[in-house]
Motif scaffolding. Structure first.
Motif, short mmCIF file in Angstrom:
data_model
loop_
_atom_site.label_atom_id
_atom_site.label_comp_id
_atom_site.label_asym_id
_atom_site.label_seq_id
_atom_site.Cartn_x
_atom_site.Cartn_y
_atom_site.Cartn_z
N LEU A 64 0.83 -1.21 0.00
CA LEU A 64 0.00 0.00 0.00
C LEU A 64 0.86 1.26 0.00
O LEU A 64 0.38 2.35 -0.26
N LEU A 65 2.15 1.11 0.34
CA LEU A 65 3.01 2.29 0.49
C LEU A 65 3.66 2.67 -0.84
O LEU A 65 3.62 1.93 -1.81
N GLY A 66 4.27 3.83 -0.85
CA GLY A 66 4.99 4.30 -2.04
C GLY A 66 4.14 5.19 -2.91
O GLY A 66 2.92 5.26 -2.77
N VAL B 64 7.71 11.28 10.28
CA VAL B 64 6.83 10.35 9.58
C VAL B 64 7.27 10.28 8.13
O VAL B 64 7.26 11.28 7.43
N GLU B 65 7.70 9.11 7.70
CA GLU B 65 8.15 8.95 6.32
C GLU B 65 7.58 7.68 5.73
O GLU B 65 7.67 6.61 6.35
N ASN B 66 7.09 7.75 4.54
CA ASN B 66 6.58 6.60 3.81
C ASN B 66 5.71 5.72 4.72
O ASN B 66 6.04 4.59 5.02
N ALA B 67 4.60 6.28 5.12
CA ALA B 67 3.76 5.56 6.07
C ALA B 67 2.29 5.75 5.72
O ALA B 67 1.93 6.71 5.03
N SER B 68 1.46 4.83 6.19
CA SER B 68 0.02 4.95 6.07
C SER B 68 -0.52 5.02 7.50
O SER B 68 -0.30 4.11 8.30
N ILE B 69 -1.18 6.14 7.81
CA ILE B 69 -1.63 6.38 9.18
C ILE B 69 -3.09 6.78 9.14
O ILE B 69 -3.51 7.50 8.24
N ASN C 47 8.21 3.56 6.86
CA ASN C 47 7.85 2.36 6.09
C ASN C 47 6.90 1.46 6.87
O ASN C 47 7.12 0.26 7.00
#
Lengths: 394, 377
Positions: free
Chosen positions: A260-262, A294-299, A311
């Motif tokens: 889901l990331l990127g 917060v880097e490359n994350a789904s929150i 990640n």
């Protein structure tokens, strides 16, 4: 009176998912969390409603409490209907005795009455094990056009992986001439996705025959499909292109979350025309503090981030304390990470609590596996959980 | 003891004309995913009030869209539930009078059927400009215990930096909490009790108030009812000590929104598991942050894609923030699209605003720069 439905879906959600170990100690596999705010079962249910299939029977068996509660009256998926909608179908006691569902085919056979109430012409069989977005209406059109008795959705897999799947060998017109379950030397790369459409009358006939055979393991893949092929019924393969992932193992569940990331993710959940619905818990918006990274994350909603998240995929209401580091991990709903704790290459199930300065897992580059902590478990301050560890009880 | 709620959706609209051109005060978006009415509605639902009337006046399309059948607040009920009460204008009778209600009392007169039929013992009246998470059950209990005619919820506020408007109703209380005087200007200094316009009254008394008002041609609830009655009948104040803010202008919408970045304010509004704030569900995917994202002290809704820098900001659902963009001290409403290389400071964008690449826009804390709905910059 029941309004007639052209197609009724039967969702097999009774599986234990034993290869997910700690994550399915307390709940059935379809109710395992995925992608922050979803559960695996949201995908087939959302696909159903988006495809115009509004009558779904959900067959449960293993630890159904969470699943029953989650599905409720079907409101989140627009499946709270006067006619049709979603209905939980648990094993029941009949006049001639009570039976657990003995296999996938037996589970459907015990619930033929549900299908017949709606006088459905077609039956869509789904499983609660996969993450994918698919328009079942197109598959049904194909089934009708080809005048098939059974249509099986297939996806192209790399030949080296083909021996893990049920493989269909097809003629040029898409009709299936051979089916081999986990073949050693596969002669095709068309893998069954576990999604079937049957013409109801044929389904009923073969399920009945199967039920009278005491030697049968009452399974679609092992019995029903081979029997229909042997009898020369018209069996079609429907090729699906797109994202499809079996999340039956720890590794594949982790990978599916990372997909889901990127910038150009393999699976996008923000497509307006094909929303994935889920049950919400009215959490406030997420808050990212001044010290957070917060880097490359789904929150998602309810999260409060005071530390570092890289990640990773976070579920609703996750708390990451000051100085804590979360990397390459999947944190499900309600997880709490204490100040200065470190979580690397791990899956933490719902409501796990990690104490201050505790460490879970190792950085992905040197770890020899994903660390997993089961639902509701508390790891005390300063404790260390090794890479690849599987903590289901303390 | 049963209670029903009545919410005034339009009163105070004129305070914030920038955002109420096409919507009611009740449907002003606030706090990443809410609309102002969510606080009044959730407070009622959380206190087991399951019959709620929403009095509307004009511009209520967005409000009706937000509320739907009320299921997101668990108010889609066979008995009771939520009812929109549009202005009561008949085809024949009102052609001469020909006007909509102009004040709280006239609005109540138009809702007299709802009040007569709801069958509750008490009516809770609420406006939509106040943001708080309050246990209304406790207010009703105190109303009953004190034997009051009307109970008003009051908030003690310091005059300096007050979140309340200069013209707010100021209450003078005696030691027992009875209101002895009402004034309509904040004092010059010190602190005072401000009326939040959340009030409890028994249904029978409210019915009498309405029929009296019709008979005597009363116009103002505060002047003709509260101020006139407070010597004769006990008007009681329930002093609320949690977070409470009142939206009365764009400037104060901005400063109140920014208060959400304080931990104690968020805790007061959102942390209680028994008193959640509910809103319409949109089924957005979780928010995604790219490798380049840099987020500091911000509140962010679901459904966003963030590739730039965000500081001290409130970001609503479905916002896109492009690469190399810096958003500071800003409020970006639903589905705002910010391209790359943009700089925003003290900006409020309404829904569906598009800000193209490389734009630089700035307001000031006391004068936020507002960009209207759907405008492309």
């Amino acid at each position: 009176m029941f309004k007639k439905k052209e197609c009724v879906a039967m969702l097999l959600a009774g599986g234990q998912g034993s290869r997910l170990y700690a994550l399915t100690q307390k709940t059935a596999k379809p109710s395992v969390s995925y992608g922050g705010k979803y559960r695996i079962i949201d995908f087939p249910l959302s696909n159903c409603i988006n495809s115009g299939v509004d009558t779904v029977g959900v067959l449960t068996q293993y630890r159904p409490l969470l699943l029953n509660e989650y599905i409720g009256n079907g409101l989140p998926w627009d499946l709270d209907r006067t006619y049709g909608g979603v209905q939980i179908l648990a094993p029941y006691q009949g006049q001639s005795g009570a039976d657990w569902y003995k296999g996938t085919a037996n589970a459907i056979w015990q619930n033929m009455e549900f299908i017949n109430r709606y006088d459905a012409k077609y039956v869509l069989i789904l499983s609660g094990d996969h993450i994918y977005k698919m328009d079942y209406a197109k598959m049904l059109d194909y089934h009708k056009q080809t005048e098939a008795d059974c249509t099986i959705a297939v996806i192209d897999v790399p030949i080296e992986e083909a021996s893990r799947f049920g493989i269909m060998s097809t003629n040029d017109d898409g009709s299936i001439y051979k089916f081999s379950e986990k073949p050693k030397n596969p002669d095709s790369t068309k893998a069954s996705m576990g999604i079937y459409i049957f013409t109801k009358d044929k389904l009923q006939k073969y399920l009945e025959e199967d039920s009278l055979n005491p030697a049968s393991s009452n399974d679609f893949g092992k019995n029903i499909i081979p029997n229909m092929l042997a009898a020369g019924e018209r069996m079609m393969a429907y090729s699906f292109e797109g994202y499809w992932k079996d999340v039956g193992t720890i590794q594949s569940l982790w990978e599916a979350n990372m997909d889901l990331l990127g910038a150009n993710p393999e699976l996008s959940l923000s497509e307006e025309s094909w929303r994935i619905y889920s049950r919400h818990t009215a959490q406030p918006p997420q808050y990212i503090s001044g010290d957070a990274v917060v880097e490359n994350a789904s929150i998602t909603a309810g999260c409060e981030i005071y530390g570092t998240v890289k990640n990773s995929v976070l579920g609703a209401g996750v708390y990451v304390g000051k100085g804590a580091v979360v990397e390459d991990s999947v944190l499900m709903n309600g997880v709490s990470i204490g100040d200065n704790a470190t979580v690397k290459y791990a899956i933490l199930d719902e409501n796990v609590s990690i104490g201050k300065k505790a460490t879970v897992g190792e950085s992905r580059a040197c770890a020899d596996g994903i660390a997993v902590v089961g639902a509701g478990i508390s790891i005390s301050d300063g404790q260390k959980i090794n890479a690849g560890a599987m903590i289901s009880e303390i | 003891m049963t209670a029903a709620g009545l919410i005034f959706s339009n009163i105070h609209d004129q305070g914030i004309p920038e955002m109420t051109r096409r919507r009611t005060m009740a449907s002003i978006p606030f706090g990443c995913r809410y609309r102002l009415i969510d606080f009044a509605l959730s407070n009622m639902v959380n206190s087991d009030i399951s019959t709620v009337g929403v009095i509307t006046h004009y511009n209520y399309q967005s409000l009706m869209d937000h509320i739907g059948n009320g299921k997101d607040w668990d108010l889609a009920r066979r008995s009771g539930g939520i009812k929109i009460l549009p202005p009561y204008v008949t085809a024949y009778e009102n052609s001469a009078a020909g006007k909509l209600y102009e004040n709280r009392l006239e609005a109540l007169m138009g809702s007299v059927n709802f009040i007569n039929r709801c069958g509750a013992d008490y009516i809770v009246l609420s406006d939509c400009d106040v943001i708080m998470n309050i246990d209304i059950g406790a207010v009703i209990d105190e109303h009953i215990r004190s034997g009051a005619y009307i109970t008003l919820v009051a908030k003690k506020t310091e005059v300096k930096n007050s979140v309340f408007d200069q013209s707010a109703g100021v209450l003078t209380l005696d030691d027992a909490g009875r209101v002895t005087e009402v004034a309509y200007a904040l004092p010059k200094r010190g602190s005072c009790y401000v009326n939040t316009n959340l009030m409890v009254v028994s249904r029978a008394d409210l019915q009498n108030i309405i029929s009296d008002s019709i008979a005597h041609g009363y116009k103002s609830f505060s002047r003709d009812i509260i101020a006139k009655q407070l010597k004769k009948k006990p008007i009681h104040a329930y002093v609320f000590d949690g977070f409470c803010a009142c939206i009365s202008s764009l400037e104060n919408y901005f400063s109140t929104s920014m208060m959400l970045l304080q931990d104690n304010v968020r805790r007061d509004l959102f942390a209680s598991p028994d008193r959640k704030i509910f809103t319409k569900i949109r089924n957005s995917a979780p928010t995604k942050y790219s490798h380049e994202a840099n987020i500091k002290n911000s509140m962010i809704a679901d459904g966003c894609i963030i590739e730039g820098t965000v500081e001290n900001s409130i970001i609503f659902r479905g916002v896109h923030i492009g690469k190399g963009t810096v958003v500071k001290n800003s409020i970006l409403l639903q589905d705002t699209y910010v391209g790359s290389g943009v700089t925003l400071n003290c900006v409020i964008t309404d829904k569906n605003v598009v800000i193209k690449d490389e734009r630089m826009l700035s307001g000031y804390e006391t004068m936020p720069f507002f960009i209207g709905k759907g405008i492309m910059v």
